[in-house]
Write a protein that holds these residues in place. Structure first.
Motif, PDB file in Angstrom:
ATOM      1  N   ILE A 123      -5.614   2.954  -2.641  1.00 55.57           N
ATOM      2  CA  ILE A 123      -5.597   1.938  -1.573  1.00 55.57           C
ATOM      3  C   ILE A 123      -6.585   0.823  -1.910  1.00 55.57           C
ATOM      4  CG2 ILE A 123      -6.031   1.483   0.888  1.00 55.57           C
ATOM      5  CD1 ILE A 123      -5.211   4.441   1.391  1.00 55.57           C
ATOM      6  N   LYS A 124      -7.762   1.207  -2.401  1.00 59.88           N
ATOM      7  CA  LYS A 124      -8.780   0.204  -2.751  1.00 59.88           C
ATOM      8  C   LYS A 124      -8.250  -0.782  -3.779  1.00 59.88           C
ATOM      9  CE  LYS A 124     -12.870   1.933  -3.913  1.00 59.88           C
ATOM     10  NZ  LYS A 124     -13.798   3.022  -4.284  1.00 59.88           N
ATOM     11  N   LYS A 125      -7.642  -0.253  -4.823  1.00 58.86           N
ATOM     12  CA  LYS A 125      -7.143  -1.127  -5.900  1.00 58.86           C
ATOM     13  C   LYS A 125      -6.054  -2.056  -5.387  1.00 58.86           C
ATOM     14  CE  LYS A 125      -8.303   1.803  -9.809  1.00 58.86           C
ATOM     15  NZ  LYS A 125      -7.880   3.025 -10.494  1.00 58.86           N
ATOM     16  N   VAL A 135      -4.203  -7.597  -3.137  1.00 60.45           N
ATOM     17  CA  VAL A 135      -3.679  -8.322  -1.970  1.00 60.45           C
ATOM     18  C   VAL A 135      -4.704  -9.367  -1.503  1.00 60.45           C
ATOM     19  CG1 VAL A 135      -3.097  -8.029   0.466  1.00 60.45           C
ATOM     20  CG2 VAL A 135      -2.217  -6.410  -1.214  1.00 60.45           C
ATOM     21  N   THR A 136      -5.971  -8.950  -1.491  1.00 60.34           N
ATOM     22  CA  THR A 136      -7.004  -9.839  -0.977  1.00 60.34           C
ATOM     23  C   THR A 136      -7.270 -11.012  -1.917  1.00 60.34           C
ATOM     24  OG1 THR A 136      -7.984  -7.885  -0.013  1.00 60.34           O
ATOM     25  CG2 THR A 136      -9.311  -9.861   0.036  1.00 60.34           C
ATOM     26  N   ARG A 137      -7.194 -10.751  -3.222  1.00 65.80           N
ATOM     27  CA  ARG A 137      -7.386 -11.843  -4.192  1.00 65.80           C
ATOM     28  C   ARG A 137      -6.348 -12.936  -3.970  1.00 65.80           C
ATOM     29  NH1 ARG A 137     -11.376 -12.557  -8.112  1.00 65.80           N
ATOM     30  NH2 ARG A 137      -9.871 -12.732  -9.793  1.00 65.80           N
ATOM     31  N   VAL A 197       0.840  -1.206   0.000  1.00 67.46           N
ATOM     32  CA  VAL A 197       0.000   0.000   0.000  1.00 67.46           C
ATOM     33  C   VAL A 197       0.874   1.254   0.000  1.00 67.46           C
ATOM     34  CG1 VAL A 197      -1.745   1.298   1.289  1.00 67.46           C
ATOM     35  CG2 VAL A 197      -1.914  -1.178   1.133  1.00 67.46           C
ATOM     36  N   LYS A 198       1.917   1.235   0.832  1.00 64.06           N
ATOM     37  CA  LYS A 198       2.789   2.415   0.895  1.00 64.06           C
ATOM     38  C   LYS A 198       3.437   2.670  -0.468  1.00 64.06           C
ATOM     39  CE  LYS A 198       6.697   4.626   3.022  1.00 64.06           C
ATOM     40  NZ  LYS A 198       7.717   4.698   1.980  1.00 64.06           N
ATOM     41  N   HIS A 199       3.919   1.602  -1.084  1.00 64.97           N
ATOM     42  CA  HIS A 199       4.584   1.736  -2.365  1.00 64.97           C
ATOM     43  C   HIS A 199       3.624   2.312  -3.416  1.00 64.97           C
ATOM     44  CE1 HIS A 199       7.634   0.803  -5.356  1.00 64.97           C
ATOM     45  NE2 HIS A 199       6.637   0.398  -6.140  1.00 64.97           N
ATOM     46  N   ALA A 200       2.363   1.822  -3.412  1.00 63.84           N
ATOM     47  CA  ALA A 200       1.370   2.315  -4.376  1.00 63.84           C
ATOM     48  C   ALA A 200       1.108   3.807  -4.142  1.00 63.84           C
ATOM     49  CB  ALA A 200       0.077   1.515  -4.247  1.00 63.84           C
ATOM     50  N   LEU A 201       1.096   4.223  -2.874  1.00 61.16           N
ATOM     51  CA  LEU A 201       0.816   5.634  -2.569  1.00 61.16           C
ATOM     52  C   LEU A 201       1.974   6.553  -2.961  1.00 61.16           C
ATOM     53  CD1 LEU A 201      -1.087   5.500   0.846  1.00 61.16           C
ATOM     54  CD2 LEU A 201      -2.019   5.782  -1.447  1.00 61.16           C
ATOM     55  N   GLU A 202       3.174   5.991  -3.014  1.00 63.14           N
ATOM     56  CA  GLU A 202       4.330   6.811  -3.423  1.00 63.14           C
ATOM     57  C   GLU A 202       4.134   7.352  -4.842  1.00 63.14           C
ATOM     58  OE1 GLU A 202       7.680   4.237  -2.892  1.00 63.14           O
ATOM     59  OE2 GLU A 202       7.609   4.404  -0.706  1.00 63.14           O
TER      60      GLU A 202
END
Lengths: 89, 447
Positions: free
Chosen positions: B238-240, B245-247, B219-224
């Motif tokens: 975050i949703k995406k 991750v959940t899949r 999540v942190k990496h995606a937000l960067e």
């Protein structure tokens, strides 16, 4: 079963040969290959088919780790479903 | 399959520490009940050994085949206060020893369910179980305990709250690690795969597989990549990420269930940190735009994160359950540890944060001389937040004998280390000594 084998590392002579030979010796069939240089790194993806359903995956990943060390690259194999699950609805 | 997607997954696993945090097998022990405790323990051992025989092996196979680390293989069982109530033993240490032995023989990381549900009052087994807690926590290695002291439907059992303050103190006297294995809940859930609070609820199937995912680093990496963008873009990102991750959790969980020939229960959509840098919930909050976690804005950022994780994860799996949300254990999160050491993060702010995320005051080391009544009052505050907001809250505070504010307690491994944090020194003793029941809130009467 289908799996995706990824090889990433510094480009040098003999990587494709080394990986293909290993797969042939282990009777793993290559279905598709793509290879590119990404961010300066040799990046190869192979879709492979493993016919032997009883293959010991733990041993296979260890052997690929060793081969990777020899060739100076990182070789990983994962069953294809994980990529489909994460990126396709 | 596009090369880019494959590379993204590889980065998530190798660089951003994506993993399955736990595969937890829930096992009902209701059919092991016997008035003779020897016989009951024999049945418990036999049932756990039979049902979970291949749990560790299957976990290792999946790790190898899918190249995804599965950090913990665990077991949760029916609350022992129910299972042991039929016997006349004065304490339930024998039951805990049985669980510990089974967990060790199977090679699992923890076994949870040395638990009692006392939100409205005590039954005979509950009191005996609670009396056994200090000994069980200090003399067994893998047994995790929990006590549910309140719920939105029934209010808060303040007698139990008062008692748990004393239990935590006594357990801390025996060993500083004891309390890392015990949680005091309000609104405990019956399908939680995470420790120390996992137990197998009586409404669950006989045996079930639940999975807890993780991935704060992802999540942190995606937000960067969305620096400076509005917060709705942050939420969408975050949703995406949570979806992906959940899949992965859904896939691994359903495969594990199939191979173990057990029904698949739920995926717990959680962001569970580890003490490793790059695997921290605090770092996500800081990436959203806080200089240090704990400063003003932290609660809002955490609310956004927690909600977006659920929205992204819920469509990714068949059944969602457990605690599902961001965890904020202080000692297990490098960013939280740093913020607590620098003084930016304090217990009061953590309490506010627990109103908007999935758990409570978790893995917080406090001075060894903190009075039992103060610990009880901390539990009462958390339980009140859970009761009023219709959510699970938990308390896992760790009084460290002989240590004062500013010292550091080292727990090791995934439990990390924690600076001793200050608690309010004014007394809550008179309130706690009243005991009784805080009535259920008006909005719980929905029928």
């Amino acid at each position: 079963m289908r799996a995706i084998l990824t090889t990433i590392g510094k480009d040098q002579v003999g990587i494709i040969a080394g990986v293909s030979n290993f797969l042939a010796e282990n009777k793993i069939n290559i279905l598709d290959v793509s290879q590119t240089i990404m961010d300066g790194y040799f990046t190869m993806m192979m879709m492979v088919e493993i016919r032997n359903e009883n293959l010991d995956f733990v041993a296979l990943t260890q052997q690929l780790d060793e081969l990777g060390k020899k060739l100076g690259v990182e070789i990983k194999i994962r069953r294809a479903e994980i990529y489909h699950a994460m990126h396709q609805l | 399959m596009e090369t880019e997607k494959i590379i993204e997954t590889i980065h998530m696993i190798s660089d951003e520490k994506l993993d399955v945090r736990t595969i937890t097998m829930g096992i009902s022990l209701l059919d092991c009940i016997d008035s003779n405790s020897e016989r009951a323990c024999e049945r418990i051992y036999h049932k756990i050994m039979t049902k979970a025989k291949n749990l560790v092996k299957v976990g290792q196979q999946l790790e190898a085949e899918y190249g995804i680390p599965i950090i913990n293989k665990r077991i949760s069982v029916t609350p022992i206060s129910i299972v042991a109530a039929a016997c006349k033993d004065h304490d339930y240490f024998k039951y805990a020893q049985t669980l510990d032995r089974a967990a060790k023989d199977l090679g699992v990381n923890f076994i949870g369910g040395f638990s009692a549900l006392v939100q409205k009052g005590y039954q005979s087994g509950d009191l005996r179980l609670i009396h056994s807690l200090p000994q069980v926590l200090s003399e067994t290695d893998l047994v995790c305990a929990s006590v549910n002291v309140g719920s939105t439907r029934s209010g808060i059992n303040m007698d139990a709250v008062a008692q748990m303050g004393k239990v935590i103190k006594e357990a801390a006297e025996r060993s500083f690690m004891s309390n890392t294995k015990m949680v005091v809940f309000c609104n405990a859930v019956e399908d939680n795969p995470f420790m120390a609070g996992a137990f197998h609820g009586v409404g669950e199937k006989d045996v079930v597989i639940n999975v807890g995912v993780s991935g704060p680093g992802v999540v942190k990496h995606a937000l960067e990549k969305v620096k400076g963008e509005p917060l709705d873009v942050v939420a969408e990102t975050i949703k995406k990420t949570a979806f992906k991750v959940t899949r992965m959790g859904q896939l691994i969980g359903s495969l594990a269930a199939k191979r173990l020939n057990v029904p698949f229960g739920i995926v717990d959509l959680s962001l569970a940190p580890t003490p490793a840098v790059g695997d921290s919930v605090a770092e996500i909050l800081e990436e959203i735009g806080l200089e240090t976690v704990g400063t003003h804005g932290t609660t809002a950022a955490l609310a956004l994160l927690n909600d977006a994780v659920k929205k992204g994860g819920i469509m990714a799996c068949n059944h969602v359950g457990g605690l599902s949300g961001a965890f904020i254990p202080v000692s297990e999160d490098a960013g939280m540890i740093a913020a607590a050491k620098s003084g930016t993060l304090n217990v009061e702010k953590l309490e506010a944060m627990t109103a908007v995320c999935s758990v409570g005051l978790d893995m917080i080391a406090i001075p060894g001389d903190t009075p039992a009544e103060t610990i009880s009052a901390m539990i009462a505050d958390e339980a009140a937040i859970g009761m009023i907001n219709n959510k699970t809250t938990a308390v896992r505070v760790l009084p460290i004998k002989g240590k004062k504010v500013g010292d550091v307690a080292e727990f090791g491994g995934l439990l990390g280390h924690a600076p001793i944090m200050a608690v309010n020194s004014a007394s809550s003793a008179a309130m706690i000594s009243r005991g009784g029941l805080i009535p259920a809130p008006i909005h719980s009467f929905k029928n």
